[in-house]
Design an enzyme around this catalytic site. Structure first.
Site, PDB file in Angstrom:
ATOM      1  N   LYS A  83      -0.843   5.408  12.391  1.00  0.00           N
ATOM      2  CA  LYS A  83      -0.320   5.374  11.019  1.00  0.00           C
ATOM      3  C   LYS A  83       0.083   6.779  10.552  1.00  0.00           C
ATOM      4  O   LYS A  83       1.193   6.980  10.047  1.00  0.00           O
ATOM      5  CB  LYS A  83      -1.404   4.828  10.071  1.00  0.00           C
ATOM      6  CG  LYS A  83      -1.097   5.041   8.605  1.00  0.00           C
ATOM      7  CD  LYS A  83      -2.177   4.486   7.706  1.00  0.00           C
ATOM      8  CE  LYS A  83      -3.330   5.404   7.416  1.00  0.00           C
ATOM      9  NZ  LYS A  83      -3.129   6.404   6.361  1.00  0.00           N
ATOM     10  N   ASN A  84      -0.820   7.745  10.734  1.00  0.00           N
ATOM     11  CA  ASN A  84      -0.555   9.068  10.158  1.00  0.00           C
ATOM     12  C   ASN A  84       0.579   9.801  10.860  1.00  0.00           C
ATOM     13  O   ASN A  84       1.197  10.692  10.281  1.00  0.00           O
ATOM     14  CB  ASN A  84      -1.837   9.916  10.163  1.00  0.00           C
ATOM     15  CG  ASN A  84      -2.833   9.411   9.138  1.00  0.00           C
ATOM     16  OD1 ASN A  84      -2.494   8.589   8.280  1.00  0.00           O
ATOM     17  ND2 ASN A  84      -4.071   9.893   9.215  1.00  0.00           N
ATOM     18  N   CYS A 143      -7.434  10.933  -5.155  1.00  0.00           N
ATOM     19  CA  CYS A 143      -7.763   9.585  -4.738  1.00  0.00           C
ATOM     20  C   CYS A 143      -9.266   9.478  -4.686  1.00  0.00           C
ATOM     21  O   CYS A 143      -9.977  10.445  -4.953  1.00  0.00           O
ATOM     22  CB  CYS A 143      -7.084   9.213  -3.438  1.00  0.00           C
ATOM     23  SG  CYS A 143      -7.710  10.093  -2.044  1.00  0.00           S
ATOM     24  N   ARG A 171      -7.698  16.175  -3.407  1.00  0.00           N
ATOM     25  CA  ARG A 171      -6.564  16.289  -2.482  1.00  0.00           C
ATOM     26  C   ARG A 171      -5.370  17.051  -3.072  1.00  0.00           C
ATOM     27  O   ARG A 171      -4.294  16.504  -3.301  1.00  0.00           O
ATOM     28  CB  ARG A 171      -6.147  14.902  -1.984  1.00  0.00           C
ATOM     29  CG  ARG A 171      -7.317  14.155  -1.384  1.00  0.00           C
ATOM     30  CD  ARG A 171      -6.939  12.896  -0.706  1.00  0.00           C
ATOM     31  NE  ARG A 171      -6.330  13.122   0.589  1.00  0.00           N
ATOM     32  CZ  ARG A 171      -6.001  12.123   1.412  1.00  0.00           C
ATOM     33  NH1 ARG A 171      -6.225  10.873   1.058  1.00  0.00           N
ATOM     34  NH2 ARG A 171      -5.449  12.390   2.575  1.00  0.00           N
ATOM     35  N   ASP A 215     -11.996  10.679   9.087  1.00  0.00           N
ATOM     36  CA  ASP A 215     -11.593   9.272   8.975  1.00  0.00           C
ATOM     37  C   ASP A 215     -12.494   8.334   9.782  1.00  0.00           C
ATOM     38  O   ASP A 215     -12.400   7.116   9.643  1.00  0.00           O
ATOM     39  CB  ASP A 215     -10.122   9.098   9.398  1.00  0.00           C
ATOM     40  CG  ASP A 215      -9.167   9.699   8.379  1.00  0.00           C
ATOM     41  OD1 ASP A 215      -9.619  10.063   7.275  1.00  0.00           O
ATOM     42  OD2 ASP A 215      -7.960   9.810   8.683  1.00  0.00           O
ATOM     43  N   ARG A 240      -3.742  -1.099   4.606  1.00  0.00           N
ATOM     44  CA  ARG A 240      -2.948   0.139   4.637  1.00  0.00           C
ATOM     45  C   ARG A 240      -3.020   0.764   6.022  1.00  0.00           C
ATOM     46  O   ARG A 240      -2.075   1.431   6.439  1.00  0.00           O
ATOM     47  CB  ARG A 240      -3.512   1.157   3.647  1.00  0.00           C
ATOM     48  CG  ARG A 240      -3.237   0.875   2.196  1.00  0.00           C
ATOM     49  CD  ARG A 240      -3.738   2.041   1.350  1.00  0.00           C
ATOM     50  NE  ARG A 240      -3.388   3.285   2.014  1.00  0.00           N
ATOM     51  CZ  ARG A 240      -4.184   4.339   2.134  1.00  0.00           C
ATOM     52  NH1 ARG A 240      -5.381   4.332   1.602  1.00  0.00           N
ATOM     53  NH2 ARG A 240      -3.790   5.423   2.779  1.00  0.00           N
TER      54      ARG A 240
END
Ligand code: UD1
Length: 432
Positions: free
Chosen positions: A35-36, A129, A134, A320, A412
């Site tokens: 994803k990233n 968030c 961030r 993560d 997501r």
């Protein structure tokens, strides 16, 4: 009619996964594209008027969100199963709307390529968030070093390059912290700049390496990505390319932990084991055997015992995977200490794990975990992407049937998570 508070029964009707725990898993799980990486590679399409074809694109709501943002700026997007074609030949503006940008932090990545190609960009500030504030100050400092004028007004970052050529100039950029996003922003801004840029204290994450590799295929001159100093020699233009996104190391890590927490043997593929070195070491340290081949990893858990974890920038333990690994440690023999060093508020899963019978003492960003023989099922809610994944893993191991809410976060970052787990023996039902 006056509104009445939702009853408990109504609340549980929110979208959730119903997970029957205490089941053994076995088989192979296919890992999707990262994803990233995919998100940032998509924004690199803004750097050229030629077609970019990206393969191994994961099916995630974040990817659809980025697609919408790029379309809003005039990029032509075609998507098939796991491939996306992007062409920014007719960019018509450089300020994606707040409604699209809000909620997708990675949308800020557009600022670097827009400045490099068009000399201007207006991007709403990504909000804080749940996991932390961030900030984007390092991105802004880097762009300023390359000669951009940057102001933040009414929640929007307005950046432009002065002069007739509207071209950025190469410079030395020294990041205060090795931010992944800031490294990627400066990298994408610098590839079309005039002269040489160096990024020192650069992030070394595999996703940065993936971006640099793709930019080089497009004709950029980037050296040193994957190390602490990246050197970029600016070029006049970039061409289109065909590029395959690397496998998602965080998804692979999550499924390896799913195997460990259920004391099951599974294989994950395709993976790049070198992207998971520290995670694999911690899995071994806590009692798992691993059979590592070129692009597959088979995990065979033994008795799981305690291990300490501190999150760090790559090549350290990834933040993560902190929540998923903590779920595992709640079932380990002995006392583990987990310290979160990247985000100031990434311990929300602790309270939910406690509701499932975990024994955890939280002191700021440090959790002290006493393993228990077994977790017990409960209705739980994930507060962000990775804490929801941690809830799924804990539920797979718990006695009884859990309901996991927070699917808007989970979707997501995990493509068809329940299908992938059900294919190896889990019992998960999605209730929308
Ligand atoms: C990326 C990943 C995210 C991962 C994170 C850290 C994407 C889309 N997301 O996020 O999944 O959790 O890397 O591995 O790639 N910081 C500052 N000032 C800045 C920028 C960052 O102080 O200007 C700090 C942050 O507050 C945080 C740390 O640096 O404490 C890491 O942030 P960063 O590497 O920038 O994360 P992202 O790129 O946002």
């Amino acid at each position: 009619m006056p509104k009445v508070a939702a009853t408990t029964a109504e609340k549980i009707k929110r979208p959730h996964l119903e997970i029957k725990g205490d089941t053994l898993l076995s088989g192979e799980i296919k890992i999707s594209g990262a994803k990233n990486s995919a998100l940032v590679l998509m924004t690199a399409s803004l750097l050229t008027d030629e077609v970019i074809i990206l393969k191994n694109i994961p099916d995630l709501t974040d990817i659809s969100g980025m697609e919408e943002i790029l379309v809003s700026m005039g990029v032509t997007v075609r998507r098939t199963a796991n491939e996306i074609s992007l062409q920014g030949a007719n960019l018509n503006h450089s300020n994606p709307p707040y409604e699209l940008v809000n909620g997708l932090r990675a949308s800020f990545f557009c600022i670097g390529p827009l400045l490099g190609r068009l000399g201007q960009a207006k991007i709403p500030l990504p909000g804080g968030c749940r996991i932390g504030a961030r900030p984007v100050i390092e991105h802004i400092k880097g762009l300023k070093a390359l000669g951009a004028l940057v102001n933040v007004e009414h929640g929007v970052v307005k950046a432009s390059v002065p002069g007739i050529s509207r071209r950025l100039n190469g410079a030395q950029v020294v990041l205060d912290c090795p931010s992944v996003g800031a490294t990627e922003t400066v990298l994408m801004a610098a590839v079309l700049a005039n002269g040489i840029t160096t990024i020192e204290n650069a992030a070394q994450e595999p996703e940065v390496q993936d971006l640099a590799a793709m930019l080089n295929v497009m004709g950029a001159r980037v050296k040193g990505a994957g190390g602490p100093k990246i050197t970029i020699e600016g070029v006049d233009r970039l061409n289109g390319c065909n590029y395959t996104v690397i496998p998602d190391r965080i998804e692979a890590g999550t499924f390896l932990i799913a195997a460990a927490i259920t004391r099951s043997s599974i294989t994950v593929a395709p993976v790049m084991p070198e992207h998971l070195s520290v995670v694999l070491k911690k899995l071994k340290d806590c009692g798992c055997s691993l059979e590592i081949k070129k692009n597959t990893i088979k995990i065979i858990p033994g008795e799981i015992c305690s291990v300490d974890i501190t999150t760090q920038p790559f090549p350290g333990f990834p933040t993560d995977l902190q929540a998923p690994f903590m779920a595992l440690l709640t079932t380990a023999k002995g006392t583990s200490v987990v310290t979160e060093k990247i985000y100031e508020n990434r311990m929300q899963h602790v309270a939910e794990l406690q509701r499932m019978g975990a024994s955890i003492r939280l002191q700021g960003s440090t959790a002290v975990i006493e393993g228990v023989p077994q977790l017990s099922a409960a209705p739980v809610t994930g507060g962000d992407l990775r804490s929801t994944a941690a809830m799924v893993l804990a539920s797979l191991a718990a006695r009884g049937t859990s309901q996991v809410e927070g699917l808007q976060h989970l979707d997501r970052g995990y493509s068809s998570i329940e299908t992938k787990l059900n294919n190896v023996g889990a019992h998960i039902l999605r209730n929308e």
